[in-house]
Write a protein that holds these residues in place. Structure first.
Motif, PDB file in Angstrom:
ATOM      1  N   ALA A 105      -2.816  -6.541  10.471  1.00  0.00           N
ATOM      2  CA  ALA A 105      -1.777  -6.148  10.760  1.00  0.00           C
ATOM      3  C   ALA A 105      -0.676  -6.987  10.430  1.00  0.00           C
ATOM      4  CB  ALA A 105      -1.484  -5.894  12.472  1.00  0.00           C
ATOM      5  N   THR A 106      -0.815  -8.457  10.212  1.00  0.00           N
ATOM      6  CA  THR A 106       0.206  -9.321  10.002  1.00  0.00           C
ATOM      7  C   THR A 106       0.439  -8.944   8.400  1.00  0.00           C
ATOM      8  OG1 THR A 106      -0.599 -10.899  11.659  1.00  0.00           O
ATOM      9  CG2 THR A 106       0.500 -11.870   9.702  1.00  0.00           C
ATOM     10  N   ASN A 107      -0.651  -9.212   7.866  1.00  0.00           N
ATOM     11  CA  ASN A 107      -0.773  -8.978   6.320  1.00  0.00           C
ATOM     12  C   ASN A 107       0.022  -7.440   5.969  1.00  0.00           C
ATOM     13  OD1 ASN A 107      -1.639 -11.541   5.078  1.00  0.00           O
ATOM     14  ND2 ASN A 107      -3.721 -10.856   6.061  1.00  0.00           N
ATOM     15  N   ALA A 108      -0.497  -6.386   6.388  1.00  0.00           N
ATOM     16  CA  ALA A 108      -0.069  -5.061   6.328  1.00  0.00           C
ATOM     17  C   ALA A 108       1.553  -4.980   6.478  1.00  0.00           C
ATOM     18  CB  ALA A 108      -0.678  -4.139   7.187  1.00  0.00           C
ATOM     19  N   GLU A 109       2.074  -5.594   7.663  1.00  0.00           N
ATOM     20  CA  GLU A 109       3.440  -5.573   7.881  1.00  0.00           C
ATOM     21  C   GLU A 109       4.296  -6.086   6.612  1.00  0.00           C
ATOM     22  OE1 GLU A 109       3.287  -7.865  11.325  1.00  0.00           O
ATOM     23  OE2 GLU A 109       2.811  -6.373  12.787  1.00  0.00           O
ATOM     24  N   GLN A 110       3.974  -7.332   6.214  1.00  0.00           N
ATOM     25  CA  GLN A 110       4.653  -7.701   4.895  1.00  0.00           C
ATOM     26  C   GLN A 110       4.906  -6.760   3.796  1.00  0.00           C
ATOM     27  OE1 GLN A 110       3.207 -11.673   3.623  1.00  0.00           O
ATOM     28  NE2 GLN A 110       2.558 -12.066   5.842  1.00  0.00           N
ATOM     29  N   ILE A 111       3.445  -6.080   3.476  1.00  0.00           N
ATOM     30  CA  ILE A 111       3.573  -4.897   2.431  1.00  0.00           C
ATOM     31  C   ILE A 111       4.554  -3.663   3.135  1.00  0.00           C
ATOM     32  CG2 ILE A 111       2.180  -3.599   0.828  1.00  0.00           C
ATOM     33  CD1 ILE A 111       1.968  -6.622   0.621  1.00  0.00           C
ATOM     34  N   ASP A 112       4.477  -3.502   3.961  1.00  0.00           N
ATOM     35  CA  ASP A 112       5.147  -2.333   4.468  1.00  0.00           C
ATOM     36  C   ASP A 112       6.523  -2.563   4.167  1.00  0.00           C
ATOM     37  OD1 ASP A 112       5.546   0.168   5.844  1.00  0.00           O
ATOM     38  OD2 ASP A 112       5.660  -0.735   7.622  1.00  0.00           O
ATOM     39  N   SER A 113       6.871  -3.588   4.912  1.00  0.00           N
ATOM     40  CA  SER A 113       8.417  -4.180   4.547  1.00  0.00           C
ATOM     41  C   SER A 113       8.990  -4.235   3.354  1.00  0.00           C
ATOM     42  CB  SER A 113       8.586  -5.412   5.395  1.00  0.00           C
ATOM     43  OG  SER A 113       8.508  -5.537   6.621  1.00  0.00           O
ATOM     44  N   GLU A 125     -10.498  -6.648   4.420  1.00  0.00           N
ATOM     45  CA  GLU A 125     -10.126  -5.328   4.836  1.00  0.00           C
ATOM     46  C   GLU A 125      -8.804  -5.069   4.216  1.00  0.00           C
ATOM     47  OE1 GLU A 125      -9.685  -1.834   8.542  1.00  0.00           O
ATOM     48  OE2 GLU A 125     -10.226  -3.987   8.946  1.00  0.00           O
ATOM     49  N   PHE A 126      -7.766  -6.006   4.778  1.00  0.00           N
ATOM     50  CA  PHE A 126      -6.293  -5.962   3.866  1.00  0.00           C
ATOM     51  C   PHE A 126      -6.422  -5.774   2.639  1.00  0.00           C
ATOM     52  CE2 PHE A 126      -3.192  -8.194   1.890  1.00  0.00           C
ATOM     53  CZ  PHE A 126      -1.971  -7.586   2.200  1.00  0.00           C
ATOM     54  N   ARG A 127      -7.492  -6.370   1.741  1.00  0.00           N
ATOM     55  CA  ARG A 127      -7.334  -6.510   0.307  1.00  0.00           C
ATOM     56  C   ARG A 127      -7.925  -5.132  -0.076  1.00  0.00           C
ATOM     57  NH1 ARG A 127     -10.671 -10.765  -3.078  1.00  0.00           N
ATOM     58  NH2 ARG A 127     -12.437  -9.575  -2.411  1.00  0.00           N
ATOM     59  N   ASN A 128      -9.050  -4.585   0.678  1.00  0.00           N
ATOM     60  CA  ASN A 128      -9.599  -3.065   0.300  1.00  0.00           C
ATOM     61  C   ASN A 128      -8.694  -2.066   0.622  1.00  0.00           C
ATOM     62  OD1 ASN A 128     -11.804  -4.655  -0.868  1.00  0.00           O
ATOM     63  ND2 ASN A 128     -12.842  -4.649   1.111  1.00  0.00           N
ATOM     64  N   THR A 129      -8.160  -2.109   1.713  1.00  0.00           N
ATOM     65  CA  THR A 129      -7.532  -1.035   2.434  1.00  0.00           C
ATOM     66  C   THR A 129      -5.961  -0.969   2.201  1.00  0.00           C
ATOM     67  OG1 THR A 129      -7.103  -1.862   4.491  1.00  0.00           O
ATOM     68  CG2 THR A 129      -9.111  -0.465   4.121  1.00  0.00           C
ATOM     69  N   VAL A 130      -5.145  -2.039   1.694  1.00  0.00           N
ATOM     70  CA  VAL A 130      -3.839  -2.105   1.702  1.00  0.00           C
ATOM     71  C   VAL A 130      -3.552  -2.705   0.049  1.00  0.00           C
ATOM     72  CG1 VAL A 130      -1.624  -3.353   2.381  1.00  0.00           C
ATOM     73  CG2 VAL A 130      -3.368  -2.421   4.043  1.00  0.00           C
ATOM     74  N   LEU A 131      -3.897  -3.858  -0.029  1.00  0.00           N
ATOM     75  CA  LEU A 131      -3.428  -4.218  -1.484  1.00  0.00           C
ATOM     76  C   LEU A 131      -3.775  -3.685  -2.631  1.00  0.00           C
ATOM     77  CD1 LEU A 131      -1.838  -6.958  -2.332  1.00  0.00           C
ATOM     78  CD2 LEU A 131      -4.233  -8.011  -2.712  1.00  0.00           C
ATOM     79  N   ASP A 132      -5.281  -3.183  -2.433  1.00  0.00           N
ATOM     80  CA  ASP A 132      -5.746  -2.649  -3.851  1.00  0.00           C
ATOM     81  C   ASP A 132      -4.993  -1.470  -4.034  1.00  0.00           C
ATOM     82  OD1 ASP A 132      -7.193  -4.787  -4.381  1.00  0.00           O
ATOM     83  OD2 ASP A 132      -9.093  -4.025  -3.997  1.00  0.00           O
ATOM     84  N   PRO A 133      -5.146  -0.431  -2.921  1.00  0.00           N
ATOM     85  CA  PRO A 133      -4.427   0.853  -3.046  1.00  0.00           C
ATOM     86  C   PRO A 133      -3.007   0.962  -3.372  1.00  0.00           C
ATOM     87  CG  PRO A 133      -5.840   0.761  -1.054  1.00  0.00           C
ATOM     88  CD  PRO A 133      -5.737  -0.547  -1.402  1.00  0.00           C
ATOM     89  N   VAL A 134      -2.272   0.135  -2.796  1.00  0.00           N
ATOM     90  CA  VAL A 134      -0.836  -0.260  -3.306  1.00  0.00           C
ATOM     91  C   VAL A 134      -0.831  -0.576  -4.851  1.00  0.00           C
ATOM     92  CG1 VAL A 134       1.142  -1.518  -2.992  1.00  0.00           C
ATOM     93  CG2 VAL A 134       0.074  -0.584  -0.892  1.00  0.00           C
ATOM     94  N   LEU A 135      -1.526  -1.541  -5.244  1.00  0.00           N
ATOM     95  CA  LEU A 135      -1.445  -1.856  -6.678  1.00  0.00           C
ATOM     96  C   LEU A 135      -1.843  -0.765  -7.592  1.00  0.00           C
ATOM     97  CD1 LEU A 135      -2.986  -5.572  -6.771  1.00  0.00           C
ATOM     98  CD2 LEU A 135      -0.939  -4.824  -7.420  1.00  0.00           C
TER      99      LEU A 135
END
Length: 993
Positions: A89-97, A283-293
């Protein structure tokens, strides 16, 4: 007395021990993980005195901790789950913002760019408006770069965090192994009594480990614990421990991987690491960072490709064909960086594989795995990682380059020794958001106008009207010259229901197209598509006429006639058909052409083959006509045996009545063209001519050879070319102002000014212009010198020209002069073939190949590259013209098409640019929201479990204070008993004194 005393002493000792345990509890009330301890005591065995069983005091059985194993294990699980969700959640919040913020998000940049584009559409003549468009486009590029850089920075941070967390895991694992040894030793030394405080310390370490990663605890004998992580990898085994390591990824060095190390073995376990801060990070790297990139990369590629493709269909402010708006998506650097080989692939590391984007709209956001599973070194398969689907399985042909196309991209095997076990990761979109860049630098380069315009002739008698053409492909031969349409077209109605489409290069003498498009059907009253659409047919075009090194000399009579030839060598032509279902290729018998066969003859033979329709056309250019300074004998020019320089009387029957009767000296292009077009023999032959005042182009519409023969004075003659200009393509910087043949240009400033060109049968060549030319003549001579040194073979010398649009071209030409009284000069020019194959058919050349077709002919789709409609009711003789749009300042049709891209479903076939970005933002917002909810709920569960553990194992100071009083009273009471026993003993001693 002794019995009373021993009983009292046992009670005193028990109370003292109880006080000690209670005090230990009180002093450790604030110690993390401390479990409340209790003393367990029981009555000693009674003694028989005179038949009466008398008690013998109290004994201490053990001191144990109040402990619930199941609750403790639940606490570890809840700790691991909470820390995983909290990290995610902490990492995803930064990308979401980052994505949703108006200052950094892509959506505001898109809106500003298309707003600026609309301003250009409204006022195409405004250069400031075009400059604003370029500025806003650069702003969009900067937003993509900013987000990409932030995401890449986040990846670097993750790599560092993984290193730190794995280091903590190893430290804790070592500490647990050491505690295992201490607990085992202490338990053995105390005859099986467990050391409570050491057990608590180990529980705390396991909880700390659970904060980092999900753990599995298995108890061995003697209270020794084994701890496993991932898929059962034994991190702690008794008194020994293994370790985890963080290292660069075997497939992607930019992404760290986790390895389990036991002795000399090393196992990749990244995907098995779940739970805790480490699992949440992964999980952040696999479900948030990579899909966004990947999602942003796909979006950037779609914008890049679709904008480039549409922009190249227009013309810019200076009337030149549009260039790429953004940079090319398939530069070698980009293509090679989209695939990475595993570091464990067999040596030597000589594989060369590139990934070329074919259709960005068909791309997914997944990565792909390319592997060679065996049983040989040639079989490979491509797997889509997101769902595990096998996209392709086949074998390398053994000839490079080889390729396979998957989900909108092409895997191109270029070289190398591929081996069984080779593994590659393909990332078609991962880095592309940072690769988006502007190609245009000047507002004049923005191509807002459409490349083709249509007009109706003023004298049309019908009420038919022509719509403005829709350009969809500028790679066809009709757009081979920058700033021109080759050839311009004339639509001529032969009746209200039929029309011809003609080559209108010479408006005074239109000729059929090559291949011809005649007697087409028209339906009055409705809109008719005048030009044929792409029917899947393929056209293969031969090189064309061969220019000899010099003309053939014909000696005067009585010498035998000498036959000049077209110079065509025998060619082995193969027509093949591919079955659309099975892929089986069937080849027809090889057609071997005879030496010096005319293009007409070869076309006739090819047209007999199934799936093939061939046509032929012969072109020869005559220029630079000259006359002898001292004329002695008349000039004689024959074309295909017909004399075109004769002088006839008023009753001649050889030419039309308005033919040019007077023969000029020297000959002129206009005279030769008019004589040929007026000649009845040539009309029957299908031979026509066109003149632009400086040269005459003679065309045999049926592909017959064109034979030239000239006699006269030695100074009489002309230069001969095959009519095929070779165009130079800019591959470096473009001159700031278009080149022209009348002014020089300083190529030593700016640059590099690189050009490349294709020479039929010889390949691609390159030159660099880097000198200062004072005049146009100097520049033409300088370019000619560069071309002559480029390394290709040619006959005669090079005639260099620069068009009105600044395009450089050249054509080899040889001198053809008369020979005085000593005979004549002859030259034969062969024709060019256009071989049209039906869908599924192809043309190839068997070795050794010659001078008719390339060794590996490449077909091109048979269509015009633009469409046009006519509606209404025409009359016979009505005409409409299609030509290159010379007005790039007031037409905005291509700008409208560019603006229309904003709302087209170009991404995945179901989403526009904005929709695609919105889906990325929504998906990340959804993941962030779920992670926050899961974090909050798991925090409640963790708190409840901790409360349950504390209620059982925790120290309650009130209870301990009450116990302290209780045991203190017991201690004092036992001391009193001892005092009574002493008093009794003293009384007995005194009695016997």
């Amino acid at each position: 007395m002794a019995d009373i005393l021993s009983i009292a002493i046992s009670g005193l000792r028990a109370s003292q021990s109880a006080l000690t345990v209670t005090g230990h509890n009180i002093t450790n009330a604030g110690t993390e993980g401390y479990s409340r301890q209790v003393i367990n005591q029981s009555a000693n065995s009674p003694q028989n005195f005179g038949g009466v069983w008398m008690g013998s005091g109290v004994g201490i059985d053990s001191v144990t901790r109040v402990y619930d194993q199941f609750l403790t294990q639940q606490l570890w699980r809840d700790t691991s789950i909470y820390n995983s969700f909290d990290t995610l959640a902490t990492n995803a919040e930064q990308i979401d913002s980052l994505l949703a913020d108006s200052g950094t998000g892509v959506q505001p940049g898109l809106e500003r760019m298309f707003g600026a584009l609309q301003s250009v559409v409204d006022d195409p003549a405004s250069l400031p408006a075009r400059a604003v468009l370029l500025s806003e486009s650069q702003g969009l590029v900067d937003r993509f770069a900013l987000i990409s850089n932030r995401l890449q920075t986040q990846n670097t941070i993750i790599n560092g965090q993984m290193d730190v967390m794995v280091g903590e895991i190893n430290t804790i694992s070592q500490a647990i192994a050491e505690l295992n040894e201490q607990i085992q030793f202490a338990t053995a030394a105390a005859q099986g009594v467990k050391p409570n405080d050491l057990l608590d310390k180990r529980d705390v370490l396991v909880k700390d480990l659970a904060k980092l990663v999900d753990v599995t605890v298995v108890e061995q004998d003697d209270s020794v614990w084994n701890i496993a992580v991932g898929n059962g990898q034994p991190l702690v085994v008794g008194n020994d421990f293994n370790r985890l390591e963080v290292d660069k990824g075997a497939q992607d060095p930019a992404r760290s991987d986790i390895y389990f190390v036991a002795g000399s073995s090393r196992q990749l376990v990244t995907s098995a690491m779940t739970g805790g801060q480490l699992g949440g990070t992964l999980e952040f790297r696999n479900t948030v960072l990579d899909p966004v990139l990947n999602g942003l990369g796909r979006m950037a590629l779609v914008i890049n490709q679709t904008f480039n493709e549409q922009h190249k269909l227009g013309i810019d402010f200076n009337g030149r064909t549009g260039d790429n708006y953004f940079s090319d998506i398939n530069t070698p650097e980009k293509a090679y960086n989209r695939i990475l080989g595993d570091e464990n692939n067999a040596r030597p590391n000589d594989r060369l594989v590139s990934i070329h984007i074919k259709d960005a709209g068909a791309l997914t956001t997944s990565d792909y795995q390319l592997e060679f599973p065996g049983p040989d070194d040639y079989t490979f398969r491509v797997k889509r990682i997101s769902d595990g689907e096998i996209m392709a399985t086949r074998a390398l042909s053994g000839d490079f380059p080889d390729s396979v196309e998957v989900d909108g991209f092409e895997i191109r095997f270029e070289a190398g020794s591929f081996r069984q076990g080779d593994d590659f990761i393909i990332m078609p979109t991962r880095k592309e958001s940072s690769q988006l860049a502007m190609n245009l630098t000047r507002p004049e380069q923005v191509a807002i106008a459409s490349a083709v315009t249509g007009e109706a002739a003023i004298g049309n008698r019908g009420n038919a009207s022509i719509g403005q053409p829709d350009v969809y492909d500028t790679s066809t031969p009709y757009f081979s010259r920058d700033g021109e349409m080759t050839p311009p077209l004339l639509i001529r109605f032969t009746s209200p229901t039929t029309y011809d489409v003609l080559d209108n290069t010479d408006p005074g003498n239109p000729i059929p197209l090559f291949p011809p498009l005649m007697n087409q059907t028209y339906i009055p009253g409705i809109r008719n598509d005048i030009l044929p659409q792409n029917e899947g047919k393929t056209a293969f075009t031969s090189f064309g006429g061969v220019l000899p090194m010099q003309p053939t000399y014909q000696a005067p009579p009585p010498a035998a006639p000498v036959q000049s030839v077209n110079g065509f060598f025998p060619e082995r032509i193969v027509i093949s058909q591919t079955d659309p279902v099975t892929g089986k290729v069937t080849s027809q018998p090889t057609l071997i052409t005879r030496a010096n066969a005319s293009a007409k003859e070869i076309a006739a033979e090819l047209s007999k083959r199934p799936g093939v329709e061939a046509s032929a056309r012969t072109t020869v250019e005559l220029s630079d006509f000259s006359a002898d300074a001292n004329p002695f004998q008349p000039l004689s020019l024959r074309v295909n045996g017909v004399l075109v320089t004769d002088t006839l009387g008023p009753n001649q029957t050889k030419y039309d009545k308005d033919y040019p009767a007077e023969v000029p000296d020297p000959l002129t292009p206009d005279f030769v063209a008019d004589r040929i077009n007026a000649n009845f023999d040539f009309q029957r032959m299908g031979l026509v001519a066109q003149s632009d005042g400086s040269k005459v182009t003679i065309v045999a519409l049926n592909g017959e050879d064109v034979n030239l023969e000239i006699s006269g004075d030695n100074g009489d003659g002309f230069r001969v070319g095959n009519g095929q200009d070779i165009i130079l393509r800019e591959t470096g910087e473009a001159p700031y102002v278009p080149l022209n043949p009348f002014e020089g240009y300083n190529f030593s400033e700016g640059g590099p000014y690189n050009y490349e060109f294709d020479v039929p049968g010889q390949g691609t060549f390159r030159i660099n212009l880097n000198e200062n030319y004072a005049t146009g003549a100097d520049m033409l001579n300088g370019i000619r010198g560069k071309l002559e040194d480029a390394g290709f073979n040619f006959s005669g010398d090079l005639d260099v020209a620069i068009s009105e649009r600044g395009t450089i071209s050249f054509q080899p030409r040889i001198d053809m002069n008369a020979t005085g009284v000593n005979g004549s000069s002859k030259l034969t020019m062969g024709g060019q073939l256009k071989v049209v194959t039906d869908p599924g058919y192809s043309l190839s050349i068997e070795p050794p190949g010659n001078n008719l077709f390339p060794e590996a002919p490449v077909g091109e789709p048979l269509h015009f590259g633009f469409s046009v409609g006519i509606d209404g009711s025409p009359q016979a003789g009505d005409q409409f013209t299609l030509d290159f749009n010379s007005d790039g300042t007031s037409d905005s049709r291509n700008g409208v098409a560019l603006a229309g891209l904003q709302n087209q479903d170009t991404v995945g076939g179901n989403a526009s640019y904005s929709d695609s970005y919105s889906m990325i933002v929504e998906e990340i917002g959804s993941i962030t929201s779920r992670a926050q909810i899961n974090r909050d709920s798991s925090e409640v569960l963790l708190r409840n479990t901790q409360t349950s553990v504390d209620s059982i194992s925790g120290v309650n100071l009130d209870e301990e204070a009450a116990a302290l009083i209780k045991f203190e009273l017991a201690y004092n009471a036992n001391a009193q008993v001892i005092q009574v026993a002493r008093s009794i003993f003293d009384t007995l001693i005194n009695t016997f004194r």
